[in-house]
Design a protein around this motif. Sequence first.
Motif, PDB file in Angstrom:
ATOM      1  N   LYS A  89       0.839  -1.204   0.000  1.00  0.00           N
ATOM      2  CA  LYS A  89       0.000   0.000   0.000  1.00  0.00           C
ATOM      3  C   LYS A  89       0.875   1.255   0.000  1.00  0.00           C
ATOM      4  N   GLU A  90       1.935   1.249   0.803  1.00  0.00           N
ATOM      5  CA  GLU A  90       2.844   2.396   0.853  1.00  0.00           C
ATOM      6  C   GLU A  90       3.647   2.514  -0.444  1.00  0.00           C
ATOM      7  N   ALA A  91       4.000   1.379  -1.037  1.00  0.00           N
ATOM      8  CA  ALA A  91       4.731   1.398  -2.310  1.00  0.00           C
ATOM      9  C   ALA A  91       3.868   2.021  -3.402  1.00  0.00           C
ATOM     10  N   LYS A  92       2.589   1.694  -3.412  1.00  0.00           N
ATOM     11  CA  LYS A  92       1.678   2.281  -4.398  1.00  0.00           C
ATOM     12  C   LYS A  92       1.609   3.800  -4.229  1.00  0.00           C
ATOM     13  N   ALA A  93       1.485   4.243  -2.989  1.00  0.00           N
ATOM     14  CA  ALA A  93       1.421   5.684  -2.729  1.00  0.00           C
ATOM     15  C   ALA A  93       2.718   6.367  -3.167  1.00  0.00           C
ATOM     16  N   LYS A  94       3.846   5.707  -2.967  1.00  0.00           N
ATOM     17  CA  LYS A  94       5.133   6.289  -3.339  1.00  0.00           C
ATOM     18  C   LYS A  94       5.254   6.366  -4.861  1.00  0.00           C
ATOM     19  N   ILE A  95       4.749   5.371  -5.573  1.00  0.00           N
ATOM     20  CA  ILE A  95       4.778   5.402  -7.039  1.00  0.00           C
ATOM     21  C   ILE A  95       3.961   6.583  -7.557  1.00  0.00           C
ATOM     22  N   ILE A  96       2.817   6.814  -6.966  1.00  0.00           N
ATOM     23  CA  ILE A  96       1.983   7.959  -7.369  1.00  0.00           C
ATOM     24  C   ILE A  96       2.724   9.265  -7.073  1.00  0.00           C
ATOM     25  N   GLN A  97       3.372   9.328  -5.911  1.00  0.00           N
ATOM     26  CA  GLN A  97       4.157  10.523  -5.562  1.00  0.00           C
ATOM     27  C   GLN A  97       5.284  10.740  -6.573  1.00  0.00           C
ATOM     28  N   ILE A  98       5.961   9.678  -6.951  1.00  0.00           N
ATOM     29  CA  ILE A  98       7.043   9.769  -7.937  1.00  0.00           C
ATOM     30  C   ILE A  98       6.509  10.335  -9.246  1.00  0.00           C
ATOM     31  N   ASP A  99       5.382   9.819  -9.674  1.00  0.00           N
ATOM     32  CA  ASP A  99       4.820  10.253 -10.953  1.00  0.00           C
ATOM     33  C   ASP A  99       4.429  11.721 -10.933  1.00  0.00           C
ATOM     34  N   LEU A 100       4.034  12.213  -9.784  1.00  0.00           N
ATOM     35  CA  LEU A 100       3.700  13.632  -9.685  1.00  0.00           C
ATOM     36  C   LEU A 100       4.952  14.501  -9.756  1.00  0.00           C
ATOM     37  N   VAL A 101       6.081  13.954  -9.319  1.00  0.00           N
ATOM     38  CA  VAL A 101       7.346  14.692  -9.333  1.00  0.00           C
ATOM     39  C   VAL A 101       8.025  14.606 -10.699  1.00  0.00           C
ATOM     40  N   ASN A 102       7.977  13.427 -11.313  1.00  0.00           N
ATOM     41  CA  ASN A 102       8.617  13.236 -12.620  1.00  0.00           C
ATOM     42  C   ASN A 102       7.852  12.157 -13.384  1.00  0.00           C
ATOM     43  N   THR A 103       7.188  12.560 -14.449  1.00  0.00           N
ATOM     44  CA  THR A 103       6.345  11.629 -15.215  1.00  0.00           C
ATOM     45  C   THR A 103       7.154  10.674 -16.094  1.00  0.00           C
ATOM     46  N   TRP A 104       8.465  10.799 -16.096  1.00  0.00           N
ATOM     47  CA  TRP A 104       9.305   9.977 -16.963  1.00  0.00           C
ATOM     48  C   TRP A 104       9.882   8.745 -16.259  1.00  0.00           C
ATOM     49  N   ILE A 105       9.917   8.746 -14.928  1.00  0.00           N
ATOM     50  CA  ILE A 105      10.595   7.695 -14.172  1.00  0.00           C
ATOM     51  C   ILE A 105       9.982   6.316 -14.409  1.00  0.00           C
ATOM     52  N   VAL A 106       8.696   6.183 -14.201  1.00  0.00           N
ATOM     53  CA  VAL A 106       8.044   4.868 -14.329  1.00  0.00           C
ATOM     54  C   VAL A 106       8.147   4.338 -15.759  1.00  0.00           C
ATOM     55  N   PRO A 107       7.822   5.143 -16.784  1.00  0.00           N
ATOM     56  CA  PRO A 107       7.972   4.620 -18.148  1.00  0.00           C
ATOM     57  C   PRO A 107       9.411   4.247 -18.484  1.00  0.00           C
ATOM     58  N   ALA A 108      10.381   5.019 -17.993  1.00  0.00           N
ATOM     59  CA  ALA A 108      11.784   4.697 -18.277  1.00  0.00           C
ATOM     60  C   ALA A 108      12.167   3.362 -17.662  1.00  0.00           C
ATOM     61  N   PHE A 109      11.740   3.122 -16.434  1.00  0.00           N
ATOM     62  CA  PHE A 109      12.048   1.858 -15.769  1.00  0.00           C
ATOM     63  C   PHE A 109      11.406   0.689 -16.517  1.00  0.00           C
ATOM     64  N   LEU A 110      10.158   0.853 -16.898  1.00  0.00           N
ATOM     65  CA  LEU A 110       9.425  -0.222 -17.580  1.00  0.00           C
ATOM     66  C   LEU A 110       9.742  -0.289 -19.069  1.00  0.00           C
ATOM     67  N   GLU A 111      10.534   0.665 -19.557  1.00  0.00           N
ATOM     68  CA  GLU A 111      10.869   0.779 -20.977  1.00  0.00           C
ATOM     69  C   GLU A 111       9.608   0.841 -21.828  1.00  0.00           C
ATOM     70  N   ALA A 112       8.707   1.693 -21.380  1.00  0.00           N
ATOM     71  CA  ALA A 112       7.438   1.897 -22.076  1.00  0.00           C
ATOM     72  C   ALA A 112       7.387   3.322 -22.613  1.00  0.00           C
ATOM     73  N   GLU A 113       6.568   3.517 -23.583  1.00  0.00           N
ATOM     74  CA  GLU A 113       6.380   4.850 -24.159  1.00  0.00           C
ATOM     75  C   GLU A 113       5.604   5.703 -23.158  1.00  0.00           C
ATOM     76  N   ASN A 114       6.073   6.906 -22.935  1.00  0.00           N
ATOM     77  CA  ASN A 114       5.355   7.840 -22.079  1.00  0.00           C
ATOM     78  C   ASN A 114       4.262   8.459 -22.937  1.00  0.00           C
ATOM     79  N   SER A 115       3.029   8.054 -22.695  1.00  0.00           N
ATOM     80  CA  SER A 115       1.919   8.447 -23.562  1.00  0.00           C
ATOM     81  C   SER A 115       1.321   9.804 -23.210  1.00  0.00           C
ATOM     82  N   ARG A 116       1.785  10.405 -22.138  1.00  0.00           N
ATOM     83  CA  ARG A 116       1.217  11.689 -21.747  1.00  0.00           C
ATOM     84  C   ARG A 116       1.964  12.838 -22.403  1.00  0.00           C
TER      85      ARG A 116
END
Length: 169
Positions: A89-116
Amino acid sequence: MTPKQIERIQFKIAKIRKELAADKKRWGGYYDDSRGLRYLPPELYLRIQDYSGALRYFNWFSKNFPDDSGYPVFLFEWAITLFKKDRIKEAKAKIIQIDLVNTWIVPAFLEAENSRPPTKVFSNWQMPDVAEDMGYSKHDAELADFAEWLSDFVSSGEASEGNTGNIGV
C-alpha cells in the motif's frame, strides 16, 4: 557480489551516516547537508540488497527531513524498498508521488512509451534526463518481481485513481 564488496559498501554507508551526524552536531542539532549526502545511502543499501537497512534509513530520513520531498530517483528507491519489504500500500502511494514529481521515471524503468503530453517543467528533477540516467531497469534480475508488480499496478488503472492522469504509460 563478494563479501569484501558488501563490506566496502557497508563502510561507505557508515561513513555517510557519521558525516551526517557530524553535520547535525556542527549546526546545533539541525542538518544543513548542502552536499546532499542524505540521498546517497538508499542506492548503496539496494546494491547489497539490504532492504531492512534501507527501510530503517528511509524512516530516519522522514523523521529528520520532514519537509524534504526527495528527488525522483530517491523516491523510486524508496518505492522499491517498500515493495521488497511487502509494504505494498505504501509502495503504491510512493509510485503515485514519484509520478507527480517526474512523469518519466516509471515509463523509463518499464521501458514503455510515455503516452502523456509533456508537462510544464518547474525543476530540473522533472526532466526526462533524470529518468534516463537513473540506473535502474526492469531487466535487473533483483528487480524482476518489482518490475512485474509495477507493470501490473500501472496497467490496472489503480495507479491513476488518486492521480491527475495515467501513470507514465
